[in-house]
Design a protein around this motif. Structure first.
Motif: not given
Length: 266
Positions: A98-119
């Protein structure tokens, strides 16, 4: 108070962004001018922010556009440090963010897998930063993952966020809603948790006794410095006001209206 004596051993400044360097898109000129002066005098400067709007290179670009010299490796955000901690704790872990693109981009770059709203799969972590598009549906989805065993992680506990048009709710307000609904206490990585500052000090090889934290909040910036045994400078260009300083049990080492007041002591 002898500011010159207090500052005589300082060689490094760790500077907050919002409320110190700028208010959203508006530079705070007196403070920007001081940072230029400090660079010219040979001080090392790093930037430490609880803000998660942008990835690190986005903040570097924003600062340089405002006339503040900044390299990507000098910028540490709660999103960047949170992502690194979680990747080390659970490599490739599943995250509902839950956050904006800067947070999500850093999580992706670190190698974590982002989940969609329905998973169909559960999340390992629900990570919360400031989200100016926060909705009831996002809160419900986060709660669903938490009730299925995910750990609640907050990038920062700031209840509010200063902008050039006034104060808005911060990440801490969103975190509080999920804590209350789930009964789970969030793990906070950003300021005032010592984790974020210790990571910066180790990475840049700043010695504590030669370092000062500059910020505009007592409850995060000043408390962070106190938690880590680092000199603290509160500047009254952001959230904190003089009345708050007088009544606070946490006291900064130095209080200034703008950073320009420090020039004569360096």
């Amino acid at each position: 108070m002898d500011h010159r004596a207090i500052l005589q051993n300082i060689r490094n400044f760790i500077v907050d962004l919002d409320g110190v360097v700028y208010l959203l898109h508006t530079p705070i000129r007196e403070n920007v001018d001081f940072l230029r002066f400090a660079r010219l005098r040979g001080f090392r400067i790093a930037f430490l922010s609880n803000n998660t709007f942008l990835p690190r290179e986005g903040y570097a670009a924003k600062l340089n556009t405002m006339g503040v010299e900044a390299k990507v490796e000098e910028i540490f955000t709660s999103a960047f440090v949170t992502a690194g901690y979680l990747q080390r704790e659970k490599p490739g872990g599943r995250v509902y963010a839950i956050g904006e693109e800067g947070l999500k981009e850093e999580l992706r770059r670190a190698g974590l897998k982002l989940l969609p709203r329905f998973s169909p799969r559960g999340a390992d972590f629900v990570v919360v930063g400031l989200d100016r598009r926060f909705t009831f549906q996002k809160m419900k989805t986060g709660l669903d993952f938490l009730l299925k065993g995910a750990q609640l992680v907050g990038t920062n506990p700031d209840p509010t966020y200063p902008t050039d048009s006034g104060v808005i709710p911060g990440a801490g307000a969103i975190i509080a809603s999920l804590e209350r609904a789930s009964g789970q206490r969030a793990r906070i990585i950003g300021k005032p948790s010592p984790d974020i500052l210790l990571f910066l000090l180790e990475t840049l090889r700043f010695r504590r006794e030669e370092t000062a934290v500059i910020g505009d909040r007592i409850d995060t910036d000043v408390l962070l410095g106190k938690n880590c045994g680092v000199l603290t400078i509160l500047v009254l260009t952001g959230v904190a006001k003089r009345e708050e300083v007088l009544s606070s049990p946490v006291q900064p080492d130095i209080v200034v209206h703008t950073l320009q007041e420090l020039r004569e002591f360096l």
